[in-house]
Design an enzyme around this catalytic site. Sequence first.
Site, PDB file in Angstrom:
ATOM      1  N   THR A 258       2.182   9.178  97.517  1.00  0.00           N
ATOM      2  CA  THR A 258       0.904   9.244  96.750  1.00  0.00           C
ATOM      3  C   THR A 258       0.094   9.985  97.699  1.00  0.00           C
ATOM      4  O   THR A 258      -0.004   9.876  98.856  1.00  0.00           O
ATOM      5  CB  THR A 258       0.260   7.751  96.512  1.00  0.00           C
ATOM      6  OG1 THR A 258       1.219   6.996  95.867  1.00  0.00           O
ATOM      7  CG2 THR A 258      -0.750   7.540  95.789  1.00  0.00           C
TER       8      THR A 258
ATOM      9  N   LYS B 237       6.242  -6.496 112.144  1.00  0.00           N
ATOM     10  CA  LYS B 237       5.153  -7.654 112.130  1.00  0.00           C
ATOM     11  C   LYS B 237       4.197  -7.735 110.917  1.00  0.00           C
ATOM     12  O   LYS B 237       4.196  -8.624 110.364  1.00  0.00           O
ATOM     13  CB  LYS B 237       4.537  -7.995 113.207  1.00  0.00           C
ATOM     14  CG  LYS B 237       5.337  -8.252 114.509  1.00  0.00           C
ATOM     15  CD  LYS B 237       4.306  -8.607 115.829  1.00  0.00           C
ATOM     16  CE  LYS B 237       4.867  -8.951 116.978  1.00  0.00           C
ATOM     17  NZ  LYS B 237       4.078  -9.183 117.910  1.00  0.00           N
TER      18      LYS B 237
ATOM     19  N   TYR C 229       9.570   0.474 109.273  1.00  0.00           N
ATOM     20  CA  TYR C 229       8.796   0.322 108.177  1.00  0.00           C
ATOM     21  C   TYR C 229      10.014   0.235 106.750  1.00  0.00           C
ATOM     22  O   TYR C 229       9.477  -0.906 105.967  1.00  0.00           O
ATOM     23  CB  TYR C 229       8.258   2.111 107.880  1.00  0.00           C
ATOM     24  CG  TYR C 229       7.407   2.083 106.497  1.00  0.00           C
ATOM     25  CD1 TYR C 229       6.222   1.669 106.509  1.00  0.00           C
ATOM     26  CD2 TYR C 229       8.014   2.814 105.425  1.00  0.00           C
ATOM     27  CE1 TYR C 229       5.534   1.635 105.545  1.00  0.00           C
ATOM     28  CE2 TYR C 229       7.180   3.057 104.170  1.00  0.00           C
ATOM     29  CZ  TYR C 229       5.716   2.471 104.128  1.00  0.00           C
ATOM     30  OH  TYR C 229       5.100   2.593 103.116  1.00  0.00           O
TER      31      TYR C 229
ATOM     32  N   ARG D  58      -0.620 -21.813  98.497  1.00  0.00           N
ATOM     33  CA  ARG D  58      -1.632 -22.716  98.158  1.00  0.00           C
ATOM     34  C   ARG D  58      -2.395 -22.664  97.084  1.00  0.00           C
ATOM     35  O   ARG D  58      -2.920 -23.655  96.637  1.00  0.00           O
ATOM     36  CB  ARG D  58      -2.341 -22.590  99.762  1.00  0.00           C
ATOM     37  CG  ARG D  58      -3.585 -23.717  99.802  1.00  0.00           C
ATOM     38  CD  ARG D  58      -4.137 -23.841 101.059  1.00  0.00           C
ATOM     39  NE  ARG D  58      -4.921 -22.426 101.488  1.00  0.00           N
ATOM     40  CZ  ARG D  58      -6.292 -22.225 101.091  1.00  0.00           C
ATOM     41  NH1 ARG D  58      -6.682 -23.079 100.313  1.00  0.00           N
ATOM     42  NH2 ARG D  58      -6.626 -21.051 101.496  1.00  0.00           N
TER      43      ARG D  58
END
Length: 324
Positions: free
Chosen positions: A178, A94, A148, A109
């Site tokens: 990283t 999600k 993921y 927008r």
Amino acid sequence: MRHFRRRVLVTGGAGFIGSHLCERLLGAGHHVICVDNFFTGVRENVAALLANPYFELLRHDVTFPLSVEVDEIYNLACPASPIHYQQDPVQTTKTSVLGAINMLGLAKRLKVRILQASTSEVYGDPQVHPQPEGYWGNVNPIGPRACYDEGKRCAETLFFDYHRQHGVPIRVARIFNTYGPRMHPNDGRVVSNFIMQALTGQPLTIFGDGSQTRSFCYVDDMVTALIALMESDSPAAVGPINIGNPGEFTMLDLATLVIRLTGSRSRLETRPLPQDDPRQRRPDITRIGQLAGWVPEVGLEEGLRRTIAYFRTQHEIGPMLQAA
Ligand code: NAD
Ligand code: UDP
Ligand code: UDP
């Protein structure tokens, strides 16, 4: 015309990479709005920035709509370590998918640039080595890492469709492993695990036979590249663009180096290899080099020294150490 001082939204800004990005953007004179739901991020990561009048911290979950007025967006919100993103896999998907839709709706927008923190995990367990951006990957869509990997792949799809369908100016960065200060000491990732284990005299846990490889990028180099990508006006900056350090190490190499740099007497101990664990990974960074002249500057040994120094300060405060 892009202004020198911009209002920049960083989602996931209280996390590991996000907090370094916020710091660098503030240092460059920008106004930073950091949005985070503190799932894996912590206020302490940005505590030093709170006194800066150009820094704002908002607790917000990107799976819900957000209305702010900004000039550009870095979308980093998403847990990154397997332990964290597998804790609530539905929420992970999600966050990637609904988070991308909401942040892209916002960018649409406002008609502003938006950068997506994508991942080398879109290549899955790669059958092409090193991985160029043109490689489509090898991902198990129903495995434990899929929430993921597939979430990030779908987010890339959304970025490119908002770009083609609505003209949103996008940047898609595929980030490789990283590491650096402010990594979570107990998030289960290999660099933090090995350093914490070495500092506390526990055995270093080698998953499988330790011959699998990864390429590790120091966080300062990563932040430099993300900003360079956002700033680039080249049509190629849309991406996707790999960002990482092409130095490739086995997990046994890494363990040996951590033991040497910490002066630890810990031994190595093997554990089962997790399901779908990629065998090898190394970025082809030709594109980002051509686009921004970027190459990583901090090698693994120097980066580990700096990270170990940070973990030693955590070590002294005790409780985090006991949790690890
Ligand atoms: P991190 O877990 O330290 O940071 C992620 C941040 O996002 C945290 O502060 C967390 O609280 C926040 N977050 C999570 N879900 C959220 C939601 N629904 N709404 C708002 N905030 C939310 O991880 P990181 O290593 O800093 O990773 C940052 C980004 O870079 C992530 O998108 C990750 O997928 C990507 N990335 C990281 C690596 C790496 O090696 N660290 C590699 C590839 C990609
Ligand atoms: N959105 C947002 N902030 C904004 C504009 C949009 O969070 O300032 C969200 C909006 O709630 C929607 C998503 O972005 O769920 C996608 O917006 P878009 O305009 O593409 O789609 P629509 O609103 O037509 O579903
Ligand atoms: N790994 C390991 N010992 C650990 C943690 C991880 O050997 O204590 C291995 C893991 O199996 C993987 C590599 O190190 O092959 C990198 O794992 P990490 O979770 O840091 O990153 P990712 O798999 O997402 O690249």
